[in-house]
Design an enzyme around this catalytic site. Structure first.
Site, short mmCIF file in Angstrom:
data_model
loop_
_atom_site.label_atom_id
_atom_site.label_comp_id
_atom_site.label_asym_id
_atom_site.label_seq_id
_atom_site.Cartn_x
_atom_site.Cartn_y
_atom_site.Cartn_z
N HIS A 42 0.83 -1.12 0.00
CA HIS A 42 0.07 -0.11 0.06
C HIS A 42 0.89 1.51 0.12
CE1 HIS A 42 1.15 -0.71 4.27
NE2 HIS A 42 0.84 0.67 4.32
N HIS A 128 5.35 6.00 -1.07
CA HIS A 128 6.14 5.10 -1.43
C HIS A 128 5.37 3.70 -0.81
CE1 HIS A 128 6.67 5.63 3.00
NE2 HIS A 128 6.94 4.40 3.03
#
Length: 180
Positions: A42, A128
């Site tokens: 995620h 990220h």
């Protein structure tokens, strides 16, 4: 108490090839204690920690409002990078280009949920996808910043996750909020 965060889930299939290459090349499972389950990938937007039932209701209401006022957008995943010392970083991740819509979503969430966070959201946001964290030892294991052909992912909503550290996958979708 259960801990929560809001994020953009990333299907494993989108990032499977570069993730497998990086994992093999850098021998991530040999050098890091935490390698996320493929279903746990995620882009974190905000981490809340433990929430009371009242706070959880408030967060859900605010996420609904934000989702209704957000249009779908695309994120670009285009490399490997890290947080920490390059000779042995504490986190290795797939880099996400800092898209305007993503930054706007992050700041909208931070502003509306500052009360629950009990602090302002950080002004700096590095989107990220964590692929390894918590080094097993202090031995040098250099990671280099790399780029690969861009992978696109259409973002049509955000998900509130609860964390179950004893399970794998450890992140459970509590509720998903679709964009209008």
């Amino acid at each position: 108490m259960t801990h929560y965060f809001v994020a953009i889930p990333i299907p494993f299939g989108i990032v499977a090839e570069p993730l497998k290459k990086a994992s093999a090349y850098y021998e991530l499972s040999s050098h890091y204690k935490v390698i996320p389950h493929p279903d746990d990938l995620h882009i974190t937007l905000l981490f809340f920690g433990a929430l009371t039932p009242l706070q959880l209701d408030f967060v859900k209401q605010e996420l609904e409002v934000i989702a209704k006022n957000t249009e779908s957008f695309t994120v670009t995943i285009d490399g490997i990078s890290f947080f920490g010392n390059p000779t042995g970083p504490r986190v290795v991740y797939l880099s996400v280009q800092p898209e305007l819509q993503l930054a706007e979503l992050y700041h909208a969430l931070g502003k509306r949920l500052e009360f629950v966070l009990q602090k302002p959201a950080s002004l700096e946001y590095t989107p990220h996808i964590t692929i390894a964290k918590k080094k097993k030892d202090n031995n040098p294991h250099p990671i280099e910043t790399e780029h690969f052909p861009p992978l696109l992912h259409s973002v049509k909503g955000i998900t509130l996750f609860s964390i179950d550290p004893a399970s794998s996958p450890k992140y459970r979708p509590a509720e998903t909020f679709s964009f209008d």
